[in-house]
Design a protein around this motif. Structure first.
Motif, PDB file in Angstrom:
ATOM      1  N   ASP A  89     -97.634  59.556  42.965  1.00  0.00           N
ATOM      2  CA  ASP A  89     -97.889  58.831  41.717  1.00  0.00           C
ATOM      3  C   ASP A  89     -98.146  59.872  40.630  1.00  0.00           C
ATOM      4  O   ASP A  89     -97.956  61.063  40.848  1.00  0.00           O
ATOM      5  N   TRP A  90     -98.605  59.436  39.463  1.00  0.00           N
ATOM      6  CA  TRP A  90     -98.713  60.387  38.356  1.00  0.00           C
ATOM      7  C   TRP A  90     -99.839  61.410  38.543  1.00  0.00           C
ATOM      8  O   TRP A  90     -99.905  62.397  37.824  1.00  0.00           O
ATOM      9  N   HIS A  91    -100.692  61.192  39.548  1.00  0.00           N
ATOM     10  CA  HIS A  91    -101.737  62.189  39.844  1.00  0.00           C
ATOM     11  C   HIS A  91    -101.219  63.314  40.743  1.00  0.00           C
ATOM     12  O   HIS A  91    -101.901  64.300  40.948  1.00  0.00           O
TER      13      HIS A  91
ATOM     14  N   ASP B 239     -93.592  66.866  32.220  1.00  0.00           N
ATOM     15  CA  ASP B 239     -94.071  65.832  31.294  1.00  0.00           C
ATOM     16  C   ASP B 239     -93.220  64.561  31.424  1.00  0.00           C
ATOM     17  O   ASP B 239     -93.738  63.444  31.464  1.00  0.00           O
TER      18      ASP B 239
ATOM     19  N   LEU C 293     -93.955  62.717  34.745  1.00  0.00           N
ATOM     20  CA  LEU C 293     -95.290  62.106  34.729  1.00  0.00           C
ATOM     21  C   LEU C 293     -95.341  60.864  33.838  1.00  0.00           C
ATOM     22  O   LEU C 293     -95.984  59.873  34.181  1.00  0.00           O
ATOM     23  N   LYS C 294     -94.652  60.926  32.693  1.00  0.00           N
ATOM     24  CA  LYS C 294     -94.593  59.740  31.812  1.00  0.00           C
ATOM     25  C   LYS C 294     -94.001  58.543  32.550  1.00  0.00           C
ATOM     26  O   LYS C 294     -94.503  57.429  32.454  1.00  0.00           O
TER      27      LYS C 294
ATOM     28  N   LYS D 211     -96.302  57.216  35.422  1.00  0.00           N
ATOM     29  CA  LYS D 211     -97.437  56.413  34.923  1.00  0.00           C
ATOM     30  C   LYS D 211     -97.053  54.947  34.751  1.00  0.00           C
ATOM     31  O   LYS D 211     -97.887  54.063  34.844  1.00  0.00           O
ATOM     32  N   LYS D 212     -95.773  54.693  34.463  1.00  0.00           N
ATOM     33  CA  LYS D 212     -95.304  53.313  34.241  1.00  0.00           C
ATOM     34  C   LYS D 212     -94.818  52.657  35.533  1.00  0.00           C
ATOM     35  O   LYS D 212     -94.410  51.504  35.511  1.00  0.00           O
ATOM     36  N   SER D 213     -94.796  53.396  36.632  1.00  0.00           N
ATOM     37  CA  SER D 213     -94.166  52.911  37.873  1.00  0.00           C
ATOM     38  C   SER D 213     -95.176  52.253  38.803  1.00  0.00           C
ATOM     39  O   SER D 213     -96.296  52.742  38.948  1.00  0.00           O
ATOM     40  N   SER D 214     -94.751  51.175  39.439  1.00  0.00           N
ATOM     41  CA  SER D 214     -95.630  50.502  40.405  1.00  0.00           C
ATOM     42  C   SER D 214     -95.044  50.547  41.816  1.00  0.00           C
ATOM     43  O   SER D 214     -95.712  50.233  42.778  1.00  0.00           O
TER      44      SER D 214
ATOM     45  N   TYR E  65    -102.695  65.375  30.863  1.00  0.00           N
ATOM     46  CA  TYR E  65    -102.743  64.236  31.795  1.00  0.00           C
ATOM     47  C   TYR E  65    -104.046  64.159  32.583  1.00  0.00           C
ATOM     48  O   TYR E  65    -104.544  63.069  32.855  1.00  0.00           O
ATOM     49  N   TYR E  66    -104.594  65.309  32.966  1.00  0.00           N
ATOM     50  CA  TYR E  66    -105.728  65.295  33.893  1.00  0.00           C
ATOM     51  C   TYR E  66    -107.052  65.752  33.267  1.00  0.00           C
ATOM     52  O   TYR E  66    -108.084  65.669  33.919  1.00  0.00           O
TER      53      TYR E  66
END
Length: 249
Positions: free
Chosen positions: A138-140, A174, A177-178, A181-184, A220-221
């Motif tokens: 995921d974005w983390h 970048d 990660l963008k 962040k929008k992905s499930s 982001y973090y």
């Protein structure tokens, strides 16, 4: 269900490797691929070589650009697929059946990802990347380094944005990660999906790249957590080299 995949290759003066990259896309068993090639007005024969395959390309652009991410944005703007994949000159899709296997791994993912095998300039395998792809992404997941290669990630086009041109070396981090962040629904294919040509970036550019990556990850973090994470990255890197030096001695 056979989603349309836009594969985008950007190239500049790389006559030695462009054909290998293109054939890895054109020889896919998966039928619903839109192949877009963006050339930066090469002068070494690259453009003529691409021309041999022009009738098999969805789009071919050859003109000056303002650098790698400007070229990638041109490709993204032309893409009409459900998903996008960047396979830049010198790299390859892993095997002819790879795209088929990626989409067969799970239905309707927001992002699909897999492992990358590294190759040297003579196209000898160097094995898996030091950063293995995480079991769950995921974005983390880039906290401790970019553990999924740009060439090994298929992203739903509706989740993407143009690359941020303020970044010269690490805009791909970048960009991923963008979208993440929008992905499930992010799918680990558990496949090798790309072959990556290990490049020789100059030390000066490498340092600039690291600084830029630090800026992006801080965004982001958070600055302090990112500082701590980079301390852990440095420790892991040191242990990795010590372990491998012992193995090689």
């Amino acid at each position: 269900m056979h989603p349309k995949l836009s594969v985008i290759t950007i190239v500049y003066n790389n006559v030695a490797a462009i054909e290998r990259t293109m054939l890895s896309v054109l020889n896919q068993t998966y039928q619903n691929i839109e192949y877009i090639v963006i050339d930066g007005n090469s002068s070494d024969g690259t453009t003529e070589l691409i021309g041999k395959y022009k009738d098999r390309l969805a789009k071919f652009v050859s003109e000056n650009d303002k650098g790698i991410y400007d070229a990638m944005n041109k490709g993204l703007a032309l893409a009409t697929g459900d998903y996008v994949l960047f396979m830049n000159s010198g790299d390859e899709i892993y095997a002819p059946e790879t795209v088929e296997e990626v989409f067969a791994s799970a239905p309707s993912g927001d992002i699909y990802y897999g492992e990358t095998e590294m190759y040297d300039a003579d196209w000898h395998s160097l094995g898996q990347r030091r950063h293995e792809a995480p079991e769950k992404f995921d974005w983390h997941s880039f906290k401790y380094g970019m553990n999924v290669s740009h060439q090994a990630i298929y992203i739903k086009r509706s989740l993407t944005e143009p690359y941020d041109l303020q970044y010269k070396y690490s805009a791909d981090i970048d960009w991923i990660l963008k979208a993440a962040k929008k992905s499930s629904n992010i799918v680990n294919t558990h496949l090798y999906v790309a072959k990556y040509l290990v490049g020789g970036m100059s030390k000066q550019k490498h340092l600039e790249s690291l600084k830029e990556r630090f800026r992006i990850l801080s965004k982001y973090y958070g600055f302090i957590p990112n500082l701590f994470n980079h301390f852990l990255i440095a420790l892991n890197l040191a242990f990795y080299y010590i372990k491998h030096r012992r193995t090689n001695d």
